[in-house]
Design an enzyme around this catalytic site. Structure first.
Site, mmCIF file in Angstrom:
data_model
loop_
_atom_site.group_PDB
_atom_site.id
_atom_site.type_symbol
_atom_site.label_atom_id
_atom_site.label_comp_id
_atom_site.label_asym_id
_atom_site.label_seq_id
_atom_site.Cartn_x
_atom_site.Cartn_y
_atom_site.Cartn_z
ATOM 1 N N ASN A 88 10.297 -24.729 -71.215
ATOM 2 C CA ASN A 88 11.141 -25.532 -70.023
ATOM 3 C C ASN A 88 10.510 -26.121 -68.704
ATOM 4 O O ASN A 88 10.878 -26.446 -68.044
ATOM 5 C CB ASN A 88 12.541 -25.204 -70.231
ATOM 6 N N TYR A 153 3.548 -36.636 -63.785
ATOM 7 C CA TYR A 153 4.611 -36.113 -64.870
ATOM 8 C C TYR A 153 5.154 -37.373 -65.989
ATOM 9 O O TYR A 153 5.272 -36.121 -66.948
ATOM 10 C CB TYR A 153 5.716 -36.347 -63.672
ATOM 11 N N LYS A 157 4.225 -35.679 -69.947
ATOM 12 C CA LYS A 157 5.353 -35.327 -71.272
ATOM 13 C C LYS A 157 5.071 -36.410 -71.658
ATOM 14 O O LYS A 157 5.487 -36.078 -73.471
ATOM 15 C CB LYS A 157 6.577 -35.644 -70.424
HETATM 16 P P1 NAD Z 1 14.542 -27.557 -61.979
HETATM 17 O O1 NAD Z 1 13.398 -28.121 -60.496
HETATM 18 O O2 NAD Z 1 15.713 -27.184 -61.653
HETATM 19 O O3 NAD Z 1 13.743 -26.472 -62.607
HETATM 20 C C1 NAD Z 1 12.992 -26.618 -63.310
HETATM 21 C C2 NAD Z 1 12.193 -24.672 -63.228
HETATM 22 O O4 NAD Z 1 11.470 -24.715 -63.410
HETATM 23 C C3 NAD Z 1 12.618 -23.367 -62.958
HETATM 24 O O5 NAD Z 1 13.403 -22.575 -63.687
HETATM 25 C C4 NAD Z 1 11.645 -22.810 -62.255
HETATM 26 O O6 NAD Z 1 11.347 -21.870 -61.761
HETATM 27 C C5 NAD Z 1 10.655 -23.503 -63.171
HETATM 28 N N1 NAD Z 1 9.513 -23.278 -62.613
HETATM 29 C C6 NAD Z 1 8.952 -24.088 -61.524
HETATM 30 N N2 NAD Z 1 7.278 -23.821 -61.295
HETATM 31 C C7 NAD Z 1 7.170 -23.160 -61.867
HETATM 32 C C8 NAD Z 1 6.275 -22.911 -62.069
HETATM 33 N N3 NAD Z 1 5.174 -22.953 -61.173
HETATM 34 N N4 NAD Z 1 5.708 -21.864 -62.946
HETATM 35 C C9 NAD Z 1 6.966 -21.082 -63.596
HETATM 36 N N5 NAD Z 1 8.128 -21.873 -63.569
HETATM 37 C C10 NAD Z 1 8.204 -23.040 -62.712
HETATM 38 O O7 NAD Z 1 14.267 -28.191 -62.859
HETATM 39 P P2 NAD Z 1 15.569 -29.216 -64.240
HETATM 40 O O8 NAD Z 1 15.474 -30.781 -63.940
HETATM 41 O O9 NAD Z 1 16.170 -28.141 -64.166
HETATM 42 O O10 NAD Z 1 13.644 -29.035 -65.159
HETATM 43 C C11 NAD Z 1 14.015 -28.587 -66.141
HETATM 44 C C12 NAD Z 1 12.702 -29.008 -67.288
HETATM 45 O O11 NAD Z 1 13.789 -30.606 -67.295
HETATM 46 C C13 NAD Z 1 10.866 -29.216 -66.486
HETATM 47 O O12 NAD Z 1 10.445 -30.200 -67.048
HETATM 48 C C14 NAD Z 1 11.962 -31.224 -66.149
HETATM 49 O O13 NAD Z 1 10.389 -31.935 -66.244
HETATM 50 C C15 NAD Z 1 12.334 -31.643 -67.337
HETATM 51 N N6 NAD Z 1 12.932 -32.573 -67.290
HETATM 52 C C16 NAD Z 1 14.443 -32.939 -66.127
HETATM 53 C C17 NAD Z 1 14.938 -34.211 -66.097
HETATM 54 C C18 NAD Z 1 16.070 -33.952 -64.482
HETATM 55 O O14 NAD Z 1 16.749 -35.306 -64.881
HETATM 56 N N7 NAD Z 1 16.703 -33.049 -64.237
HETATM 57 C C19 NAD Z 1 14.684 -35.366 -66.959
HETATM 58 C C20 NAD Z 1 13.844 -34.890 -67.821
HETATM 59 C C21 NAD Z 1 13.344 -33.833 -67.889
#
Ligand code: NAD
Length: 245
Positions: A88, A153, A157
């Site tokens: 994730n 990005y 994906k």
């Molecule tokens: P967030 O920024 O709240 O959390 C990101 C997580 O990734 C955190 O736990 C962080 O510790 C971890 N992380 C970041 N950099 C890292 C690194 N270098 N090494 C290890 N861990 C690392 O983001 P989120 O919104 O919870 O995103 C989680 C996933 O969901 C991601 O893959 C993101 O692409 C995807 N996503 C998010 C959204 C959105 O709108 N929030 C939409 C589509 C997909």
């Protein structure tokens, strides 16, 4: 739904990943969360402890296969197996190609794609041994339609979707299912960092009229991780309020 299962969740310190940890624990799994730094892992573990949820956490460099393998080995030894992996962790960017350096592009690919490979490669031997396992990847709505700027990005994906669909075929003979969840705009720090001018018009395009909450997305992971999804593999499940344009 996950009683007796052992799960690893990357990016489990906040946002969607933290909610996946909560939902998995509520449903009976043992969960190990991974984060990028000791401080954020400790913070998440103690936040969960205050909620009565006991988990342990590690912070390997996900781009380093040896570090990742070490953690997978520790977890498998301690719990006797690894049933579920959730890849994730992810970062995004929305700069134009002119403003993006090749280092910035590679940084996104390194975490959003290469880390998925490393984690998966580290756990599949344990899943193959048991002839059972579930690998789930966090993709994104932009993996289907792209986005206007920040090409790294969506590229990462799109690749995650390809990884998911291909590995599902490779691992099906071992009874290991591989799926992805493609969230739309979800209420986490990742979105909080985006400018309002980008978010506000996007919300208008969502037929359900709101952005997603981490729980909306975590519930899809729960379903796919559980035996309820025992005949689903190689799929990308959209959780985006039908925001597909
Ligand atoms: P967030 O920024 O709240 O959390 C990101 C997580 O990734 C955190 O736990 C962080 O510790 C971890 N992380 C970041 N950099 C890292 C690194 N270098 N090494 C290890 N861990 C690392 O983001 P989120 O919104 O919870 O995103 C989680 C996933 O969901 C991601 O893959 C993101 O692409 C995807 N996503 C998010 C959204 C959105 O709108 N929030 C939409 C589509 C997909």
């Amino acid at each position: 739904m996950l009683k007796g299962k052992v799960a690893i969740v990357t990016g489990g310190t906040r946002g969607i990943g933290l909610e996946i940890v909560r939902v998995f624990k509520e449903n009976g799994a043992e969960v190990v969360l991974l984060g990028s730094r000791a401080e954020t892992v400790d913070k998440a573990v103690s936040q969960l402890a205050q909620e009565g949820i006991k988990v342990e956490g590690y912070y390997p460099d996900l781009s380093n296969f040896e570090q990742v393998k070490e953690v997978a080995d520790i977890v498998a030894k301690k719990y006797g197996k690894i049933d579920i992996l959730v890849n994730n962790a992810g970062i995004s960017a929305s700069k134009s190609i002119d403003d993006t350096s090749s280092e910035e592009f590679c940084k996104i690919i390194d975490l959003n794609l290469n880390a998925v490979f490393n984690m998966t490669k580290a756990v599949t031997p344990f899943m193959k041994e048991k002839r059972s396992g579930v690998i789930l990847n966090t993709s994104s709505m932009v993996s289907i339609y792209g986005q206007p700027s920040g090409v790294g990005y969506p590229s990462s994906k799109f690749a995650v979707n390809g990884f998911t669909k291909s590995l599902a075929r490779e691992l099906a003979p071992f009874n290991i299912r591989v799926n992805a969840v493609a969230p739309g705009i979800t209420n986490t720090d990742m979105v909080a960092n985006l400018p309002k001018e980008i978010i506000a018009p996007l919300i208008k395009t969502i037929p359900l009229g709101r952005i997603g909450e981490p729980r909306d997305v975590a519930n899809a992971f729960l379903f796919l991780a559980s035996d309820m999804a025992s005949y689903i593999t190689g799929d990308i499940l959209s959780v985006d309020g039908c925001a597909r344009s």
